[in-house]
Every structure is written in structure tokens, then in C-alpha cells.
Write an enzyme that holds these catalytic residues in place. Structure first.
Site, PDB file in Angstrom:
ATOM      1  N   HIS A   1      -5.711  -5.759   4.815  1.00 49.76           N
ATOM      2  CA  HIS A   1      -5.322  -6.159   3.456  1.00 49.76           C
ATOM      3  C   HIS A   1      -5.701  -5.055   2.458  1.00 49.76           C
ATOM      4  O   HIS A   1      -4.871  -4.628   1.651  1.00 49.76           O
ATOM      5  CB  HIS A   1      -6.017  -7.486   3.122  1.00 49.76           C
ATOM      6  CG  HIS A   1      -5.870  -7.941   1.707  1.00 49.76           C
ATOM      7  ND1 HIS A   1      -5.052  -8.986   1.346  1.00 49.76           N
ATOM      8  CD2 HIS A   1      -6.464  -7.520   0.556  1.00 49.76           C
ATOM      9  CE1 HIS A   1      -5.134  -9.177   0.040  1.00 49.76           C
ATOM     10  NE2 HIS A   1      -5.990  -8.300  -0.464  1.00 49.76           N
ATOM     11  N   GLU A   2      -6.930  -4.585   2.527  1.00 49.24           N
ATOM     12  CA  GLU A   2      -7.372  -3.566   1.560  1.00 49.24           C
ATOM     13  C   GLU A   2      -6.623  -2.253   1.761  1.00 49.24           C
ATOM     14  O   GLU A   2      -6.231  -1.600   0.790  1.00 49.24           O
ATOM     15  CB  GLU A   2      -8.887  -3.341   1.649  1.00 49.24           C
ATOM     16  CG  GLU A   2      -9.746  -4.590   1.411  1.00 49.24           C
ATOM     17  CD  GLU A   2      -9.393  -5.362   0.145  1.00 49.24           C
ATOM     18  OE1 GLU A   2      -8.766  -4.782  -0.762  1.00 49.24           O
ATOM     19  OE2 GLU A   2      -9.729  -6.564   0.071  1.00 49.24           O
TER      20      GLU A   2
ATOM     21  N   ASP B   1      -1.599  -9.140   2.015  1.00 52.91           N
ATOM     22  CA  ASP B   1      -1.840 -10.146   3.063  1.00 52.91           C
ATOM     23  C   ASP B   1      -0.881  -9.953   4.238  1.00 52.91           C
ATOM     24  O   ASP B   1      -1.280  -9.969   5.399  1.00 52.91           O
ATOM     25  CB  ASP B   1      -1.644 -11.571   2.500  1.00 52.91           C
ATOM     26  CG  ASP B   1      -2.869 -12.065   1.739  1.00 52.91           C
ATOM     27  OD1 ASP B   1      -3.944 -11.445   1.859  1.00 52.91           O
ATOM     28  OD2 ASP B   1      -2.749 -13.084   1.031  1.00 52.91           O
TER      29      ASP B   1
HETATM   30 ZN    ZN Z   1      -6.379  -7.898  -2.461  1.00 50.80          ZN
END
Ligand code: ZN
Length: 701
Positions: free
Chosen positions: A515-516, A580
Site C-alpha cells: 500500500h505505501e 489498497d
Molecule cells: Zn495510504
């Protein structure tokens, strides 16, 4: 809180704060909990219910919370650890080390309700007197600078910020601010619920002014005038969705140019009183907002400005004032706005206060007590696996040209990984903390943070700094620094569990890392280059292809509703939803690679790419790990991911978040992602027509 928040720097995993909870001795949270599953709902019909249904039935929102999820279970455990540390160092012992004296005495002062009640509102008198004595509007700039130094969000924000177009240099920046309600929409929307909330807000402002000593009639008139002033500021504030485009919030100008925009507000006087390094130019995030501030300075009577400043002073410091203020503040911001029923126990509020004021002093002790070198090492290994999966993903993207791929891979390789805690701890030695002086400590801690922030102006960007404290259960990517950051607080179950198989851990912390990383390539992150500069590195054609795919995600999530009839804002949540979706996809790729390597298949350590092992190629089917708890590794991966997001929420909180939170609620973070993934459909044997199989599946990364 720091006086000025970098308007674009971070794409965090979830909105903060996520501290505190209900139980007193929270149990360890497993990485994967088979008893959380609700088998009465097929996985292909509603995967979120399947993964979390029993957990949700067992875990109603505790009365002192507005939302309760597995994140919060972990945060609760961390907070209990912090309480243990603070109770140990809060005894008045001259042998304590200086950092223990500071965190221990701040905690003790916050816990000392007797002293706070004893001083009463008089503790704030020196500050309210300063406001009462203002004799002319010409004194407003210096008064605002003084309040900003105490962390009070009045009229606008001011601080340091990397120059978007030269991220290595830190310049001054000034931004919209000064609202007591959570968003401009609360002032401007004309539906019945919004009107009702506005009415309650005005009553709250009135009551806070009354508690500070104003007679009721005067306080009522002042509260109405404050509302008018804030409404004018709200009208000139830029919407959240527009603020997501960096081009909309980058307006670097000379101080003289800003001065020309706001003839009634003397910036020289403001900057002199703020006391930072000399400022020649600054980013005026929203120029129209400052024109509105100017208009209000011209047209609104000084007495109204004074009431407005008093209100924000009281609001900012309510947590360290007597119980009447604390309860009034909770009544509006806790009960009315978020649907919480009870105030959190005092120790939880005091732990949060110390974490916010001296997060790297308390966090240092937390790391020493809980986080070993091994935690850093295993996370680094997972990050490397995720980075290599994203690299494979970029290389094989069907819609991107080679030229842009080369740029994207260069940016990916430049991402720095920060894990656990800072290399160099923040120095709090100039901050004075006094036992029995909760309010004074708060004001000095704010002034310390503001001074520290302003001192960065004119210097090179320090990329080693963290914007979350080590015990935080969260993570973030910074566009302007091009780095990913994982505080020690999140590197434990349910995200990473030594007792669990790879599948569950890749679904947990693996998806968080993914996600990051993906934030560097979402609709906002993609506009920044490898060195953090705002710079377009896309071909026109590739940018168009990206926007088309991102538009699919925006439309998908805009179709989701909360609290009955409130639609998610697909454009507000676009960056997080993109992260996501990309994060789970590359975590899944990384897991498949890890399983193949463990099976000795192609790409494994014993068989470098392009070669075959001595035993020849072994079909993966035969070497696949046996099911655990009745689930295959692929199924456990998706369950590990889904269960991280198990949560319950009040209706009020769901409404509030739909307006202000760039993250979707847990249900859609899970179902929104898996319904886009053929890998999920294969893992659970879903078929076309099942709810978890989107006809128009979206994919950016
Ligand atoms: Zn985020």
C-alpha cells in the site's frame, strides 16, 4: 499538534489518531483468527462478512469509542505498554534520566486532576488577558503569531514545508485553517443534518465561552458572530478533493506579493512576532483564502475577532483545563460528531497527550522495551520482497510505454525505507516540563514544536525525520521525501505474527508495505519525481491511460454507501483505494514468489532465474504447503488481509469520515479490492455473477 501540517507529504495507511480502547488488559491479537469467520455467508458473496462476521458480532463499539477494529485492539495493547512505562517514570525521583523526568512529569501533571481543578480557568488567564487587551486590529498579526506558537489553529496555519518544485529546500508556507468544525462542508451544506450540527456547534462555542467567564447573553452573541466569521473562512477554503492535486496548492510568492493580496493584514508584523528565520518567499497554499482573511479583518469588528481568538484558545486547550471544559468538549466533538458515548479514561487521554508532545522520548523507551533488531530485519526482508514484486508488476504492465516504465522503476529504486524508529532521536532538552502544571506543559510543548518546525525554514530537507511516533499503529509514504515509513507500533500481530505462515503475514504487513509503495504511484504520488520534486515524468499517452484506470477505481468506490445513504467520495478516496488495490496485488505476487522459492521452483534460492535445479522443475501444485485451518495459502493470504480491517463503527463516525477521511471504511477496503482480483476469485472458486466478481474489474497497478 504541530501548528502546520504539510498539506501533501503523506499518504498514511489510515486516519489518526487510533489510540486507546475499552478493556484494561487487552489480549494478544493473532495474525489470523479462524473464529472470526462467519461461515454462514459465502466468501464469494460478501468476503468482508465471511472474514470478519463473527469478530464483528463479538466486538461492538466500546462506549468510549466511535470506531473499533483490529487496528484498535493492537493500539490498545501499545497504549497499555506506554502506560506501564509512564507510570514507572512518573514517580518524583531525582535519579531519573532527563527524558524520563520530562515524559514522567508531563504524564503526572496530566493525571493530577486535583491540581487542574484547583487552578481552574485562572490558569489560562495570562493568555485570555492578552486577547482582552488587544486595542486595535493592527495588533491582530502579533496576537495570531503568539496563538500559533501555542498550537492554536486560528485564522490560518503557518510553518515550514519543502518547496514542491525543489523538495530538498525547506521554505515557509501558509495555509487555510481556523475552522472549529471538521470541514468546510459542515458550514456550507444545506441539508437538515448539517443545519442541526451547526446549531449544536454554536451552542457548544457559547458554553465554552461561558465556562471561561463570559455572561450567557454575551457568550451567545459572540458564538453567533464566531460562526459567521468561520463560515466566511469556510467559503474561501479549498475543497479536500481539489487539495489532492498538488498544482492547486502550490503558489510560491514573495512576502511582498502576499502583502499585496492582504493589505489589511501586516505580514511583517506577523513574521516578526512568529520569530522564525527570515522569510523571503513562501508557499501561499490557497491565495483566495487569504483574500477572505483580509476581508474579514477589514469588515469584522475587533470584539468579534477577540471572541474568535478566545474560543480557539479554549478549544485547543480543553484537554488540560478543568473537568467542565473536558466534558463540554467531549459532548460536542465526541458524542455529537462521532457518536461516542463515554469519555475515555483519563490515563488513556494522558498517554495520548505525552505521545503527541514528546513522541520520540516516550517512543524511545517503548522501542527499548518492545522492539528488537530482529523486528527491523524481518520487516526489511518483506519490504525487499514487495519492492521486487512491484518492479515485476511495472515491467509487465500492458498499458505503459517503456519510456515511462524506466522513469517509474527509477523512482521505485529511489524509495528509502524507514523501519521502526528514527536513527537519531529528537532532542527535547530545551523543553521545560513542570510537575503540577498541565496547561503550562501543553503550551510549552506546543511552542517547542512550532519553534522546531520554523527553524527548518531556509535549510535542506531532513529526510530522516519521522512524522509518526514509534508506538503508532499506522504507516505512511511521503511524496516529497520519496520514502516509506513503518513505525514499530504496527510491526506486530495482526500485521506480522512470528507464529503465522507466510501467507497470513503477506496478507497483513505485506499488503501494508505494498500500500505505501503504491502511494508513490497513485494519482497524487505519480506527480512527484524520484527526488521528491513536483515534476511530470509521464508521456502524455501514459498519463491518459493512467487516468482512465484511476477513473474506474473512483467510480467503483463512489458506488459504495455508509450510514444508509451516504456515498463515499470516489475522488477523495482515490489515492488510498489505488494504494489498497496495488498493495494487495503486489503482496500477492510477493507471496507467490516466496512460496515458489520455498518449494525450490524457478526463481528460488537454489535455482537462479533462467536455470533449472538439479532435481529439475517441480510443479508448484505438488510442493504447495498443506492447508492450515482448512484454508490454502492463497485463501489465508486474503483472510489475513481481510481480517486486518475487521471493524465496527457508529453511524455518526461513518458520516464524518465519508466527508473528511481519504480512506474507505474497512468493509470497502476489503470487498472493493478483492472484487477486482482474479487471484481472489481463483482462490475461493468464485464465478461470474457472484457479488465478489466485478463485471468491470478495475486495475491500475
Ligand atoms: Zn495510504
Amino acid at each position: 499538534m504541530p501548528a502546520f501540517k504539510n498539506p501533501i507529504a503523506v499518504g498514511a495507511l489510515l486516519a489518526m489518531p487510533a489510540l486507546a480502547a475499552a478493556a484494561d488488559t487487552p489480549a494478544k491479537v493473532p495474525g489470523f483468527d479462524p473464529t472470526a469467520i462467519d461461515r454462514s455467508v459465502p466468501a464469494c458473496t460478501d468476503f468482508y462478512r465471511f472474514a470478519c462476521g463473527n469478530w464483528m458480532a463479538r466486538n461492538p463499539v466500546p462506549p468510549d469509542r466511535a470506531r473499533w477494529g483490529r487496528f484498535d485492539e493492537l493500539a490498545e495493547r501499545n497504549q497499555t505498554a506506554l502506560r506501564g512505562i509512564l507510570e514507572k517514570v512518573s514517580a518524583d525521583d531525582p535519579r531519573r534520566e532527563p527524558i524520563d523526568q520530562k515524559i514522567g512529569d508531563q504524564y503526572a501533571a496530566c493525571m493530577d486532576e486535583g491540581a487542574i481543578e484547583g487552578k481552574g480557568v485562572a490558569a489560562l488567564r495570562p493568555e485570555t488577558d492578552r486577547i482582552d487587551k488587544l486595542a486595535a486590529k493592527a495588533e491582530l498579526p502579533a496576537a495570531l503569531a503568539h496563538l500559533h506558537a501555542g498550537g492554536v489553529n486560528a485564522a490560518f496555519r503557518f510553518g515550514s514545508v519543502p518547496d514542491f518544485k525543489d523538495a530538498n529546500s525547506v521554505i515557509a508556507g501558509t495555509d487555510q485553517g481556523g475552522l472549529g468544525l471538521p470541514d468546510r462542508d459542515y458550514y456550507l451544506k444545506d441539508d437538515a443534518k448539517s443545519a442541526d450540527l451547526r446549531g449544536k456547534y454554536v451552542v457548544h462555542v457559547q458554553k465554552m465561552l461561558e465556562l471561561s467567564g463570559e455572561p450567557p447573553a454575551a457568550a451567545a452573541a459572540d458564538a453567533r458572530a464566531v460562526m459567521d466569521l468561520e463560515t466566511a473562512l469556510a467559503r474561501a477554503s479549498l475543497e479536500r478533493v481539489k487539495r489532492r492535486d498538488p498544482a492547486n496548492i502550490y503558489h510560491k510568492m514573495k512576502v511582498a506579493e502576499l502583502q499585496a493580496l492582504t493589505p489589511a493584514f501586516d505580514w511583517k508584523a506577523y513574521l516578526a512576532a512568529a520569530g522564525g528565520p527570515p522569510v523571503a518567499e513562501l508557499n501561499v497554499t490557497v491565495p483566495d483564502f487569504f483574500k477572505a482573511v483580509n476581508g474579514q479583518v477589514e469588515s469584522v469588528p475587533l470584539e468579534t475577532w477577540k471572541a474568535y481568538l478566545r474560543w480557539h484558545l479554549l478549544h485547543e486547550n480543553a484537554n488540560v483545563l478543568p473537568a467542565a471544559f473536558v466534558e463540554e468538549d467531549f459532548g460536542f466533538y465526541g458524542k455529537t460528531l462521532t457518536g461516542a458515548k463515554e469519555l475515555r479514561p483519563r490515563w488513556k487521554r494522558c498517554v495520548a497527550l505525552v505521545d503527541s508532545a514528546m513522541g520520540e522520548a516516550l517512543g524511545r523507551r517503548y522501542v527499548e522495551a518492545t522492539f528488537g533488531a530482529e523486528g527491523k530485519e524481518r520487516t526489511s526482508k518483506m519490504v525487499a520482497a514487495l519492492e521486487s514484486a512491484l518492479e515485476r508488476d511495472i515491467r509487465t504492465l500492458p498499458w505503459m510505454t517503456e519510456a515511462t516504465k524506466t522513469q517509474a522503476l527509477g523512482k521505485l529504486r529511489a524509495i528509502a525505507n524507514k523501519i521502526g524508529y528514527p536513527d537519531k532521536w529528537r532532542d527535547y532538552s530545551s523543553l521545560r516540563i513542570v510537575r503540577g502544571d498541565a496547561l503550562g506543559n501543553e503550551l510549552r510543548a506546543e511552542a517547542f514544536q512550532v519553534r522546531r518546525d520554523l527553524d527548518k525554514i531556509g535549510k535542506a530537507l531532513d529526510r530522516s525525520e519521522w512524522s509518526m511516533s514509534p508506538p503508532t499503529v499506522n504507516a505512511y509514504y511521503s511524496s516529497l521525501q520519496n520514502n516509506i515509513n513503518f513505525p514499530a507500533g504496527i510491526l506486530q500481530p495482526p500485521f506480522y505474527d512470528n507464529a503465522m505462515d507466510d501467507a497470513v503475514n503477506f496478507g497483513g504487513i505485506g499488503a501494508v508495505i505494498g500500500h505505501e509503495l503504491t502511494h508513490g504511484f497513485d494519482d497524487q504520488g505519480r506527480k512527484f519525481a524520484a527526488n521528491g520534486d513536483l515534476k511530470d515524468w509521464w508521456t502524455e499517452e501514459d498519463a491518459k491511460e493512467f487516468e482512465k484506470r484511476a477513473g474506474c477505481i473512483a467510480d467503483e468506490y463512489a458506488g459504495f454507501t455508509v450510514a444508509g445513504d451516504v456515498h463515499l467520495n470516489g475522488r477523495l478516496t482515490l489515492g488510498e483505494n489505488t494504494a489498497d488495490n496495488g498493495g494487495v496485488r503486489i503482496a500477492h505476487m510477493a507471496l507467490m514468489q516466496t512460496l515458489a522459492e520455498a518449494a525450490g521452483g524457478p526463481g528460488g534460492p537454489k535455482s537462479p532465474p533462467g536455470s533449472t535445479s538439479e532435481r529439475g522443475f517441480i510443479p508448484r501444485e505438488r510442493k504447495k504447503p498443506a492447508p492450515i485451518d482448512g484454508f490454502t495459502p492463497e485463501q489465508r493470504f486474503f483472510l489475513g488481509f481481510g481480517q486486518v480491517w475487521c471493524q465496527n463503527e457508529t453511524e455518526e463516525s461513518a458520516r464524518l469520515r465519508a466527508t473528511v477521511d481519504p480512506h474507505s471504511p474497512g468493509r470497502y477496503r476489503v470487498n472493493g479490492v478483492v472484487s477486482n482480483m482474479p487471484e481472489f476469485q481463483q482462490a475461493f472458486g468464485c464465478k461470474a455473477g457472484d457479488a465478489m466478481v466485478r463485471e468491470n474489474a478495475c486495475r491500475v497497478w
